[in-house]
Design an enzyme around this catalytic site. Structure first.
Site, PDB file in Angstrom:
ATOM      1  N   SER A 166       0.829  -1.205   0.000  1.00 23.79           N
ATOM      2  CA  SER A 166       0.000   0.000   0.000  1.00 23.79           C
ATOM      3  C   SER A 166       0.862   1.252   0.000  1.00 23.79           C
ATOM      4  CB  SER A 166      -0.860   0.041   1.263  1.00 23.79           C
ATOM      5  OG  SER A 166      -1.557  -1.155   1.427  1.00 23.79           O
ATOM      6  N   HIS A 177      -1.847  -3.326  -7.029  1.00 27.59           N
ATOM      7  CA  HIS A 177      -2.459  -2.931  -5.753  1.00 27.59           C
ATOM      8  C   HIS A 177      -3.955  -3.197  -5.818  1.00 27.59           C
ATOM      9  CE1 HIS A 177      -3.486   0.424  -2.709  1.00 27.59           C
ATOM     10  NE2 HIS A 177      -3.200  -0.686  -2.075  1.00 27.59           N
ATOM     11  N   GLU A 219      -4.760  -1.006  -8.895  1.00 27.07           N
ATOM     12  CA  GLU A 219      -3.783  -0.025  -9.380  1.00 27.07           C
ATOM     13  C   GLU A 219      -2.578  -0.785  -9.941  1.00 27.07           C
ATOM     14  OE1 GLU A 219      -3.708   4.077  -7.058  1.00 27.07           O
ATOM     15  OE2 GLU A 219      -3.519   2.403  -5.671  1.00 27.07           O
ATOM     16  N   ASN A 275      -4.816   5.644  -2.566  1.00 25.82           N
ATOM     17  CA  ASN A 275      -4.609   5.805  -1.124  1.00 25.82           C
ATOM     18  C   ASN A 275      -4.299   7.248  -0.734  1.00 25.82           C
ATOM     19  OD1 ASN A 275      -5.216   3.222  -0.479  1.00 25.82           O
ATOM     20  ND2 ASN A 275      -3.136   2.575   0.019  1.00 25.82           N
TER      21      ASN A 275
HETATM   22  N1  LIG Z   1      -6.015  -4.641   4.112  1.00 24.84           N
HETATM   23  C1  LIG Z   1      -6.258  -3.949   3.006  1.00 24.84           C
HETATM   24  O1  LIG Z   1      -7.391  -3.456   2.772  1.00 24.84           O
HETATM   25  C2  LIG Z   1      -5.183  -3.767   1.972  1.00 24.84           C
HETATM   26  C3  LIG Z   1      -5.518  -3.154   0.756  1.00 24.84           C
HETATM   27  C4  LIG Z   1      -4.550  -3.030  -0.235  1.00 24.84           C
HETATM   28  C5  LIG Z   1      -3.252  -3.488   0.005  1.00 24.84           C
HETATM   29  N2  LIG Z   1      -2.950  -4.067   1.219  1.00 24.84           N
HETATM   30  C6  LIG Z   1      -1.578  -4.589   1.394  1.00 24.84           C
HETATM   31  O2  LIG Z   1      -1.631  -6.005   1.221  1.00 24.84           O
HETATM   32  C7  LIG Z   1      -0.619  -6.621   2.047  1.00 24.84           C
HETATM   33  C8  LIG Z   1      -1.275  -7.638   2.958  1.00 24.84           C
HETATM   34  O3  LIG Z   1      -2.250  -6.983   3.769  1.00 24.84           O
HETATM   35  P1  LIG Z   1      -3.383  -7.808   4.541  1.00 24.84           P
HETATM   36  O4  LIG Z   1      -4.404  -6.817   4.961  1.00 24.84           O
HETATM   37  O5  LIG Z   1      -3.768  -9.005   3.737  1.00 24.84           O
HETATM   38  O6  LIG Z   1      -2.555  -8.305   5.838  1.00 24.84           O
HETATM   39  P2  LIG Z   1      -2.827  -9.571   6.759  1.00 24.84           P
HETATM   40  O7  LIG Z   1      -2.184  -9.262   8.060  1.00 24.84           O
HETATM   41  O8  LIG Z   1      -4.279  -9.954   6.720  1.00 24.84           O
HETATM   42  O9  LIG Z   1      -2.028 -10.761   6.022  1.00 24.84           O
HETATM   43  C9  LIG Z   1      -0.635 -10.782   5.891  1.00 24.84           C
HETATM   44  C10 LIG Z   1      -0.201 -12.237   5.810  1.00 24.84           C
HETATM   45  O10 LIG Z   1       1.204 -12.286   5.500  1.00 24.84           O
HETATM   46  C11 LIG Z   1       1.704 -13.440   6.116  1.00 24.84           C
HETATM   47  N3  LIG Z   1       3.159 -13.434   6.167  1.00 24.84           N
HETATM   48  C12 LIG Z   1       3.993 -12.872   7.072  1.00 24.84           C
HETATM   49  N4  LIG Z   1       5.275 -13.153   6.757  1.00 24.84           N
HETATM   50  C13 LIG Z   1       5.249 -13.898   5.618  1.00 24.84           C
HETATM   51  C14 LIG Z   1       6.243 -14.495   4.799  1.00 24.84           C
HETATM   52  N5  LIG Z   1       7.546 -14.376   5.074  1.00 24.84           N
HETATM   53  N6  LIG Z   1       5.852 -15.208   3.720  1.00 24.84           N
HETATM   54  C15 LIG Z   1       4.535 -15.346   3.430  1.00 24.84           C
HETATM   55  N7  LIG Z   1       3.540 -14.804   4.172  1.00 24.84           N
HETATM   56  C16 LIG Z   1       3.901 -14.088   5.245  1.00 24.84           C
HETATM   57  C17 LIG Z   1       1.030 -13.430   7.499  1.00 24.84           C
HETATM   58  O11 LIG Z   1       1.121 -14.711   8.132  1.00 24.84           O
HETATM   59  C18 LIG Z   1      -0.388 -13.013   7.130  1.00 24.84           C
HETATM   60  O12 LIG Z   1      -1.213 -14.150   6.920  1.00 24.84           O
HETATM   61  C19 LIG Z   1       0.094  -5.479   2.765  1.00 24.84           C
HETATM   62  O13 LIG Z   1       1.207  -5.103   2.001  1.00 24.84           O
HETATM   63  C20 LIG Z   1      -0.967  -4.363   2.769  1.00 24.84           C
HETATM   64  O14 LIG Z   1      -0.403  -3.081   2.873  1.00 24.84           O
HETATM   65  C21 LIG Z   1      -3.886  -4.216   2.197  1.00 24.84           C
END
Ligand SMILES: NC(=O)c1ccc[n+]([C@@H]2O[C@H](COP(=O)([O-])OP(=O)(O)OC[C@H]3O[C@@H](n4cnc5c(N)ncnc54)[C@H](O)[C@@H]3O)[C@@H](O)[C@H]2O)c1
Length: 292
Positions: free
Chosen positions: A116, A137, A149, A188
């Site tokens: 993000s 994204h 994105e 964002n």
């Molecule tokens: N939450 C949102 O609405 C949103 C929207 C757009 C982008 N994002 C981005 O997407 C990404 C994930 O966000 P999320 O909300 O799914 O987070 P989340 O916390 O739900 O999931 C993250 C996952 O990554 C895993 N993880 C940690 N270390 C790891 C590794 N070494 N290898 C593989 N997996 C690993 C964790 O166990 C967890 O299951 C982030 O970069 C976030 O900024 C989030």
């Protein structure tokens, strides 16, 4: 059919894996936590079932789910046509992942991050082929949101960028071009401006999250107000994004008060734990927050 490796099986990774499987791709979904993989597979079963019962997917739900294989290592990067990274928003972690994925993936396989806030060019610098690194994204919940994105890093090749635009279209999503690698990309930055103002208004007692969210839905046609969006996304994820943007000197972009951080510390992480700006019933129905 193409082979896709999705890294990280949280809120976003599970949704990304699902839409890739719905589009007919063969997906490996990787996480370091077995419980995250179990939760992702269960969530996907429910979501695909719901979409099928509403006639929103043509395929048989069992066939969609059979295209997703949970895995606990990055090995399948070697046979992947696409790698989509959606692990935690921590730069050091993503740098390690990109270095390893670059070593494992065959030449020409695009390595995309769902970050993000972390500049794509910094992730690309951890690899020996920065021309194949870009941002894809997605927005959450991924099966329901219609855009992605597509972010060009300083060294992303035009070929990889255009191939990714087509890949996103084939997932049934609208690709939004982000032609320059700027913090917060496009969507964002715009959301942050609205959320920063919304948080100030609530923290200063001018209005409540419920009224402000209703106002944005009814007055501006948003599908969900800013507090609803943040509850869906997860307050912990927002704290990580804010901290990273602040570390990049982009403090103006993020909320000016520590309300979100305090709530995250109290375990109010949003819909996924049943409490955030709102409370949620076990069935996921949004109800007004009970004071603790
Ligand atoms: N939450 C949102 O609405 C949103 C929207 C757009 C982008 N994002 C981005 O997407 C990404 C994930 O966000 P999320 O909300 O799914 O987070 P989340 O916390 O739900 O999931 C993250 C996952 O990554 C895993 N993880 C940690 N270390 C790891 C590794 N070494 N290898 C593989 N997996 C690993 C964790 O166990 C967890 O299951 C982030 O970069 C976030 O900024 C989030």
């Amino acid at each position: 059919m193409q082979r896709v490796l999705v890294v990280g099986a949280g809120f976003m990774g599970a949704g990304i894996a699902q839409v890739c499987a719905q589009a007919g791709h063969q997906v490996s979904l990787m996480d370091v936590k077995p419980e995250a993989l179990n939760r992702a597979m269960e969530g996907m079963k429910t979501s695909v079932g719901k979409l099928a019962s509403k006639g929103l997917i043509n395929d048989n739900p069992g066939a969609v789910l059979a295209r997703v294989t949970p895995v606990d290592s990055l090995e399948s990067a070697a046979s992947a046509d696409w790698v989509l990274e959606a692990a935690l928003e921590i730069e050091s972690l993503k740098l390690e992942l990109f270095a390893e994925l670059d070593r494992l993936a065959k030449p020409g396989t695009p390595l995309a991050s769902n970050t993000s806030s972390i500049p794509i060019s910094r992730l690309a610098a951890a690899t020996s082929h920065p021309e194949r690194v870009l941002g894809l994204h997605f927005f959450g919940p991924v099966p329901l949101m219609g855009l992605v994105e597509v972010v060009k890093g300083d060294k992303t090749s035009d070929e990889v960028f255009e191939r990714s635009m087509a890949f996103v279209r084939a997932l049934g999503k609208h690709p939004v071009r982000v032609g320059r690698d700027i913090p917060g990309f496009v969507m964002n930055r715009v959301f942050a401006a609205a959320f920063r103002e919304a948080v100030d208004l609530v923290a200063n007692g001018v209005t409540t999250p419920e009224d402000l969210d209703a106002g944005m839905r009814l007055g501006y046609g948003w599908a969900a107000g800013p507090f609803e969006v943040v509850d869906n996304a997860g307050l912990d994820t927002f704290v990580l994004i804010d901290r990273f943007l602040q570390s990049m000197g982009e403090a103006d972009l993020v909320a000016r008060c520590d309300l979100v951080e305090k709530m995250a510390e109290q375990g109010r992480l949003g819909r996924k734990v049943g409490k955030g700006f709102y409370d949620y019933t076990p069935e996921g129905k949004r109800v007004l927050r009970k004071e603790e």
